[in-house]
Scaffold this motif. Structure first.
Motif, short mmCIF file in Angstrom:
data_model
loop_
_atom_site.label_atom_id
_atom_site.label_comp_id
_atom_site.label_asym_id
_atom_site.label_seq_id
_atom_site.Cartn_x
_atom_site.Cartn_y
_atom_site.Cartn_z
N ALA A 54 -11.91 69.67 36.15
CA ALA A 54 -11.73 69.39 35.02
C ALA A 54 -13.25 69.57 34.30
O ALA A 54 -12.92 68.75 32.86
CB ALA A 54 -10.99 68.29 35.45
N LEU A 55 -13.38 70.51 34.12
CA LEU A 55 -15.24 70.32 33.53
C LEU A 55 -15.09 71.60 32.74
O LEU A 55 -14.35 72.66 32.58
CB LEU A 55 -16.16 70.33 34.39
CG LEU A 55 -16.78 69.75 35.31
CD1 LEU A 55 -17.91 69.48 36.63
CD2 LEU A 55 -17.04 68.18 34.46
N LYS A 56 -15.53 71.91 31.03
CA LYS A 56 -15.79 73.14 30.56
C LYS A 56 -16.91 74.08 31.22
O LYS A 56 -17.87 73.39 32.05
CB LYS A 56 -16.41 72.57 29.39
CG LYS A 56 -15.02 71.12 28.38
CD LYS A 56 -15.84 70.90 27.37
CE LYS A 56 -15.39 69.72 26.54
NZ LYS A 56 -15.15 69.51 25.39
N ALA A 57 -16.49 75.09 30.83
CA ALA A 57 -16.81 76.45 31.14
C ALA A 57 -17.95 76.14 30.84
O ALA A 57 -19.28 76.93 31.59
CB ALA A 57 -16.50 77.60 30.85
N VAL A 58 -18.62 75.62 29.56
CA VAL A 58 -20.35 75.59 28.90
C VAL A 58 -19.38 73.77 28.38
O VAL A 58 -19.54 73.86 27.30
CB VAL A 58 -20.53 76.85 28.35
CG1 VAL A 58 -21.85 76.30 26.98
CG2 VAL A 58 -20.19 78.41 28.44
N ASP A 59 -20.56 73.17 28.67
CA ASP A 59 -20.90 71.99 28.41
C ASP A 59 -22.45 71.59 28.17
O ASP A 59 -23.35 71.40 28.72
CB ASP A 59 -20.73 71.04 28.87
CG ASP A 59 -20.06 69.61 28.27
OD1 ASP A 59 -20.97 69.41 27.87
OD2 ASP A 59 -19.18 68.97 29.25
N PHE A 60 -22.83 71.49 26.77
CA PHE A 60 -24.67 71.36 26.19
C PHE A 60 -24.58 69.72 27.03
O PHE A 60 -26.07 69.57 26.65
CB PHE A 60 -24.98 71.94 25.01
CG PHE A 60 -25.47 73.28 25.32
CD1 PHE A 60 -26.27 73.58 25.63
CD2 PHE A 60 -23.97 73.99 24.70
CE1 PHE A 60 -26.19 75.49 25.46
CE2 PHE A 60 -23.91 74.98 24.18
CZ PHE A 60 -24.71 75.88 24.63
N SER A 61 -24.31 69.07 27.10
CA SER A 61 -24.23 67.87 27.53
C SER A 61 -24.08 67.07 28.75
O SER A 61 -24.50 65.98 29.10
CB SER A 61 -22.61 66.26 27.51
OG SER A 61 -21.72 66.75 27.69
N ARG A 62 -24.04 68.59 30.14
CA ARG A 62 -24.27 67.97 31.43
C ARG A 62 -26.48 68.27 31.47
O ARG A 62 -26.60 69.22 30.62
CB ARG A 62 -23.65 68.86 32.37
CG ARG A 62 -22.65 68.85 31.89
CD ARG A 62 -21.55 69.58 32.97
NE ARG A 62 -21.73 70.85 33.01
CZ ARG A 62 -20.73 71.31 32.51
NH1 ARG A 62 -19.37 71.41 32.22
NH2 ARG A 62 -20.04 72.93 32.61
N ALA A 63 -26.17 68.28 32.62
CA ALA A 63 -27.62 68.62 32.81
C ALA A 63 -28.18 70.10 32.34
O ALA A 63 -27.06 70.94 32.78
CB ALA A 63 -28.72 68.81 34.33
N GLN A 64 -29.91 71.01 32.37
CA GLN A 64 -29.52 72.17 31.85
C GLN A 64 -28.87 72.55 32.68
O GLN A 64 -29.02 74.21 32.62
CB GLN A 64 -30.71 72.14 31.40
CG GLN A 64 -31.49 73.28 30.71
CD GLN A 64 -32.68 73.25 30.80
OE1 GLN A 64 -33.97 73.03 30.67
NE2 GLN A 64 -33.51 74.97 30.59
N SER A 65 -29.59 72.12 34.20
CA SER A 65 -28.98 73.34 35.00
C SER A 65 -27.43 73.75 35.57
O SER A 65 -27.04 74.71 36.27
CB SER A 65 -29.85 73.07 36.61
OG SER A 65 -29.18 72.27 37.08
N GLU A 66 -26.95 72.65 35.24
CA GLU A 66 -25.37 72.70 35.00
C GLU A 66 -24.79 72.45 33.48
O GLU A 66 -23.58 72.97 33.27
CB GLU A 66 -24.84 71.39 35.20
CG GLU A 66 -25.37 71.10 36.60
CD GLU A 66 -25.32 69.25 37.13
OE1 GLU A 66 -24.33 68.58 36.39
OE2 GLU A 66 -26.02 68.86 38.87
N VAL A 67 -25.08 73.37 32.83
CA VAL A 67 -24.38 73.80 31.81
C VAL A 67 -23.40 74.36 31.09
O VAL A 67 -22.27 74.81 31.34
CB VAL A 67 -25.24 74.25 30.04
CG1 VAL A 67 -24.65 75.21 29.09
CG2 VAL A 67 -25.82 72.99 29.34
N ASN A 68 -23.63 75.83 32.02
CA ASN A 68 -22.64 76.92 32.44
C ASN A 68 -21.85 76.37 33.64
O ASN A 68 -22.89 76.52 35.20
CB ASN A 68 -23.16 78.25 33.27
CG ASN A 68 -22.92 79.77 33.02
OD1 ASN A 68 -21.91 79.29 34.74
ND2 ASN A 68 -22.61 79.94 32.17
N LEU A 69 -20.67 76.65 33.86
CA LEU A 69 -20.17 75.76 35.23
C LEU A 69 -19.82 77.10 36.17
O LEU A 69 -19.89 76.17 37.52
CB LEU A 69 -18.39 75.62 34.46
CG LEU A 69 -17.77 74.98 35.51
CD1 LEU A 69 -17.58 73.95 36.11
CD2 LEU A 69 -16.00 74.72 35.15
#
Length: 445
Positions: A286-301
């Motif tokens: 239930a996470l977005k494919a791209v989310d810049f609010s996540r940690a830098q290493s986790e931006v890309n799902l």
């Protein structure tokens, strides 16, 4: 001396009153003639421009109709007047979504048929190509899990497409909790299976095959019973049967684009497999494919999923709502889907499964919730068919194999009751590719 006499006879006051003699009268007539000629010439130019513009408009309309006929003569043509009336004059209250290529409105025809109306924003060559491409492809395919094109309109200089109406919005909206409670795991799994079957149909049952190029959760629509409908074929391309790929500039939505396609411009069926792998991860997390609010290493799902699943830590990214430890089947099936997603996300296309293999594997995972008993009955795990945490306390129940679909549909109906659709809030598609003009939204007032 002549000038002096002329000035005496034609001072400003006398000139304005017209008392300036013959020479000045002839001069005034000459000036008036020039002005009249210029006016006539300007009027003639305006008339010519109008005729030219009207002729150009007529040529464009005829050209568009010719292209539509070439694309498909089976697609009905709606009148602009009827579409305008159906959408209340394209009222803002009817807007379902917006995208780079157009705005989608809820519509209701006089026969009470509900539709989704996509009005193309730009009317340049690219937009015309998108429209023609979508008409050509959608009119050539038929599958229960592909959205249906009902017709189009090319009047008033507009390009409008009319689709079947999807009352439960997009998969993305439900995963992001934008439309009621979260979907239970079995509904998510059924949606994933149906979507995979639709894509497999495009790749294998259609000749030449069709590569969608923009598979994403916001392009997966849900009907009244939460059945999956793949939409938005503006970027789709027909493959070449004699080659494994076609060369084309990479297009799609960030976070879903096949990295190998992006690297070497080779589009193939495995490009859609990669995108679908991202969707599977969205369904699990239930996470977005791209989310810049996540940690830098986790931006890309996709990168996050590859790291977690590859390291055997899939439990760390499972959507908390799913409560995977409630029973063994739910956790086991989530792990199997995660492993399948991991293979779909392989960098090298040859390492990815085909969509037929993906669809078959998802179907087996879905059916694995039914365990055969000694008396030939099939036992389903309680939580595998619950629509909410509160309803998961029921005891397992037995059912005949022939009632599988009945139980699945019943579960979907329960989900529908517990996931009311707002009739107020419009939906807006995520910032994405040129084809981010997905169809649906709210129930029409």
């Amino acid at each position: 001396m002549l000038v002096s006499k002329f000035n005496q006879r034609c001072n400003p006051t006398r000139y304005m009153t017209g008392d300036c003699g013959g020479s000045t009268s002839r001069y005034g007539v000459l000036v008036g003639g020039i002005i009249a000629g210029a006016s006539a010439m300007a009027a003639l130019v305006l008339v010519c421009c109008f005729i030219k513009r009207h002729s150009s408009s007529m040529r464009k309309r005829k050209s568009m109709r010719r292209l539509l006929c070439e694309a498909s003569c089976t697609v009905p043509l709606y009148s602009y007047k009827d579409i305008e009336k159906a959408t209340n004059g394209f009222s803002e209250d009817q807007i379902l979504g917006t995208g780079a290529y157009g705005t989608v409105y809820a519509g209701k025809f006089s026969n009470h048929r509900l539709v989704a109306v996509k009005k193309i924003k730009n009317r340049d060559h690219d937009s015309i190509e998108q429209v023609i491409n979508e008409i050509r492809l959608l009119s050539s395919v038929s599958h229960p899990n592909l959205v249906r094109l009902l017709g189009c309109c090319v009047e008033q200089g507009e390009q409008i497409l009319v689709y079947e109406y999807m009352p439960h919005g997009t998969l993305a909206q439900h995963l992001q909790r934008e439309r009621g409670p979260a979907l239970p795991w079995t509904v998510r799994l059924a949606i994933a299976t149906e979507t995979a079957k639709a894509i497999a149909y495009l790749h294998s049952a259609v000749h030449p095959p069709i590569y969608h190029r923009d598979i994403k959760s916001s392009n997966i629509l849900l009907d009244f019973n939460y059945n999956s409908k793949v939409a938005d074929f503006g970027l789709s391309r027909m493959g070449m049967t004699e080659t494994s790929h076609i060369s084309t500039a990479p297009q799609g939505t960030p976070g879903y684009v096949d990295p190998q396609y992006h690297q070497n411009f080779h589009l193939s069926d495995k490009s859609d497999v990669y995108s679908f792998g991202v969707v599977l991860v969205e369904i699990i997390t239930a996470l977005k494919a791209v989310d810049f609010s996540r940690a830098q290493s986790e931006v890309n799902l996709a990168a996050l999923a590859i790291d977690k699943i590859g390291g055997g830590r899939v439990e760390e990214i499972i959507d908390p709502y799913l409560e995977p430890h409630r029973d063994a089947w739910t956790l086991a099936s989530i792990r199997k889907v995660a492993e399948l997603a991991f293979r779909c996300l392989a960098f090298h296309r040859d390492m990815r499964p085909s969509m037929i293999e993906v669809a078959d594997e998802l179907e087996q995972i879905k059916l694995s919730g039914w365990a055969p008993t000694d008396d030939g009955m099939f036992l389903s795990t309680a939580s595998s068919f619950c629509s909410s945490p509160s309803s998961c306390n029921e005891k397992p129940r037995a059912a005949s194999k022939s009632k599988r679909l009945v139980l699945v549909n019943s579960m979907r109906e329960e989900a529908e009751v517990e996931s009311p659709v707002s009739v107020q809030d419009p939906w807006f598609s995520e910032q994405s590719s040129p084809s981010a003009n997905s169809l649906l939204g709210n129930v029409i007032h």
